[in-house]
Design a protein around this motif. Structure first.
Motif, PDB file in Angstrom:
ATOM      1  N   ALA A   1      -7.270   9.068 -12.940  1.00  0.00           N
ATOM      2  CA  ALA A   1      -6.256   9.816 -12.208  1.00  0.00           C
ATOM      3  C   ALA A   1      -5.056   8.953 -11.830  1.00  0.00           C
ATOM      4  O   ALA A   1      -3.993   9.485 -11.510  1.00  0.00           O
ATOM      5  N   MET A   2      -5.220   7.643 -11.861  1.00  0.00           N
ATOM      6  CA  MET A   2      -4.076   6.760 -11.612  1.00  0.00           C
ATOM      7  C   MET A   2      -3.091   6.789 -12.770  1.00  0.00           C
ATOM      8  O   MET A   2      -1.940   6.378 -12.625  1.00  0.00           O
TER       9      MET A   2
ATOM     10  N   LEU B   1      -9.125   6.868  -4.795  1.00  0.00           N
ATOM     11  CA  LEU B   1      -8.471   6.035  -5.797  1.00  0.00           C
ATOM     12  C   LEU B   1      -8.211   4.629  -5.248  1.00  0.00           C
ATOM     13  O   LEU B   1      -8.070   4.444  -4.042  1.00  0.00           O
ATOM     14  N   PRO B   2      -8.130   3.642  -6.137  1.00  0.00           N
ATOM     15  CA  PRO B   2      -7.986   2.256  -5.654  1.00  0.00           C
ATOM     16  C   PRO B   2      -6.684   2.007  -4.904  1.00  0.00           C
ATOM     17  O   PRO B   2      -6.638   1.145  -4.031  1.00  0.00           O
TER      18      PRO B   2
ATOM     19  N   ALA C   1       0.166   4.283  -4.604  1.00  0.00           N
ATOM     20  CA  ALA C   1       0.686   4.132  -5.966  1.00  0.00           C
ATOM     21  C   ALA C   1       0.362   5.356  -6.816  1.00  0.00           C
ATOM     22  O   ALA C   1       1.167   5.777  -7.662  1.00  0.00           O
ATOM     23  N   ALA C   2      -0.818   5.941  -6.588  1.00  0.00           N
ATOM     24  CA  ALA C   2      -1.203   7.129  -7.352  1.00  0.00           C
ATOM     25  C   ALA C   2      -0.244   8.274  -7.080  1.00  0.00           C
ATOM     26  O   ALA C   2       0.254   8.926  -8.019  1.00  0.00           O
TER      27      ALA C   2
ATOM     28  N   ALA D   1       6.717   6.555  -0.242  1.00  0.00           N
ATOM     29  CA  ALA D   1       6.463   6.283  -1.658  1.00  0.00           C
ATOM     30  C   ALA D   1       6.858   7.472  -2.522  1.00  0.00           C
ATOM     31  O   ALA D   1       7.413   7.302  -3.615  1.00  0.00           O
ATOM     32  N   ALA D   2       6.576   8.679  -2.040  1.00  0.00           N
ATOM     33  CA  ALA D   2       6.960   9.877  -2.797  1.00  0.00           C
ATOM     34  C   ALA D   2       8.475   9.996  -2.909  1.00  0.00           C
ATOM     35  O   ALA D   2       9.012  10.352  -3.976  1.00  0.00           O
ATOM     36  N   GLU D   3       9.169   9.691  -1.826  1.00  0.00           N
ATOM     37  CA  GLU D   3      10.636   9.746  -1.860  1.00  0.00           C
ATOM     38  C   GLU D   3      11.215   8.673  -2.775  1.00  0.00           C
ATOM     39  O   GLU D   3      12.165   8.926  -3.523  1.00  0.00           O
TER      40      GLU D   3
END
Length: 287
Positions: free
Chosen positions: A119-120, A139-140, A144-145, A205-207
């Protein structure tokens, strides 16, 4: 698990432990957790609903799709949209989960599929939407994902993600919090599930990945178990606590049973209201 097998499991990469654990849990998870988590799944689908008629070209990707309970409902949402047979792709690292999801996909239609994958790293290309329920926290690098998912959207596409805020904690009291305290007492810092505060880095992060955050909120619902023993068995045999059986062995997990169950009235239902988080992001730009 024998001592030898436990040593082998602890030496495996975390992703492989999760893949093995969720494959073993898949049928039980589908039976016990899909219905208990259904209110959160419904809310996630409801947040996608207003966007389906305006989605850009591309697939709807479902990272960490588990047994695929979202695949059919997403296809149903798209049925009245301008692209009623738009591809819907479920991705999960656990082959056992994907086997169940693939059966659901086959029953839904040829435009719906489920594949084993990371999924990454979403499928190549630009996508119309991402929808994920309770996978991001596993997720790790969740931050970042999410940035990768948003960056993989076509302009106008949306990411709708429900997750457990493991860094902040999902409940201050209740059975899940009690389990965390028992693990911390036994394991110390090794019991930690994610760095503190990672949930608060998601919006930025999304922005930075080109998205506009439309919603970022807590979502609470009620979960009920028949009794403490059923909760313990469900969580450690078919749910997220099962990974501890692979990492540390059945003897370790089962040694916690009595102390865990003693915190709740024997034979009585256990009810709790954990807090999930929901983030909805729209990719900026011109279609």
């Amino acid at each position: 698990l024998s001592v030898c097998c436990v040593g082998w499991a602890m030496a495996l990469p975390a992703s492989e432990v999760l893949a093995n654990s969720w494959t073993a849990c898949a049928p039980g998870y589908d039976e016990l957790f899909v219905p208990r988590f259904a209110p959160w799944t419904t809310e996630t689908l409801d947040r996608l609903r207003p966007h389906v008629n305006g989605l850009p070209d591309g697939a709807v990707v479902v990272p960490c799709c588990g047994p695929g309970q979202e695949l059919g409902p997403i296809a149903d949402l798209l049925r009245e949209s301008p692209q009623p047979t738009r591809k819907v792709i479920g991705v999960d690292l656990a082959p056992g989960m994907v086997a169940i999801a693939a059966q659901r996909a086959t029953e839904t239609g040829p435009h719906v599929s489920a594949v084993v994958g990371d999924a990454m790293q979403p499928p190549p290309g630009s996508h119309a939407a991402f929808l994920s329920v309770f996978g991001l926290q596993q997720l790790p690098d969740p931050t970042a994902a999410l940035a990768t998912w948003v960056g993989s959207l076509s302009p106008g596409g949306v990411a709708v993600v429900m997750f457990w805020p493991m860094g902040a904690g999902v409940e201050a009291e209740g059975p899940w919090a009690h389990w965390g305290k028992l693990l911390k007492a036994r394991l110390g810092d090794a019991a930690k599930r994610g760095s503190a505060g990672w949930e608060d880095t998601l919006a930025a992060a999304a922005e930075a990945a080109g998205g506009e955050v439309l919603e970022n909120c807590e979502v609470q619902h009620r979960i009920e178990w028949p009794d403490p023993a059923a909760l313990f068995e469900g969580m450690t045999r078919a749910g997220p606590w099962h990974a501890q059986r692979l990492r540390r062995g059945d003897d370790f997990v089962d040694s916690l049973r009595e102390e865990f169950c003693a915190a709740f009235p024997e034979g009585s239902p256990v009810v709790h209201t954990p807090s999930a988080r929901l983030i909805v992001v729209k990719r900026l730009g011109t279609k």
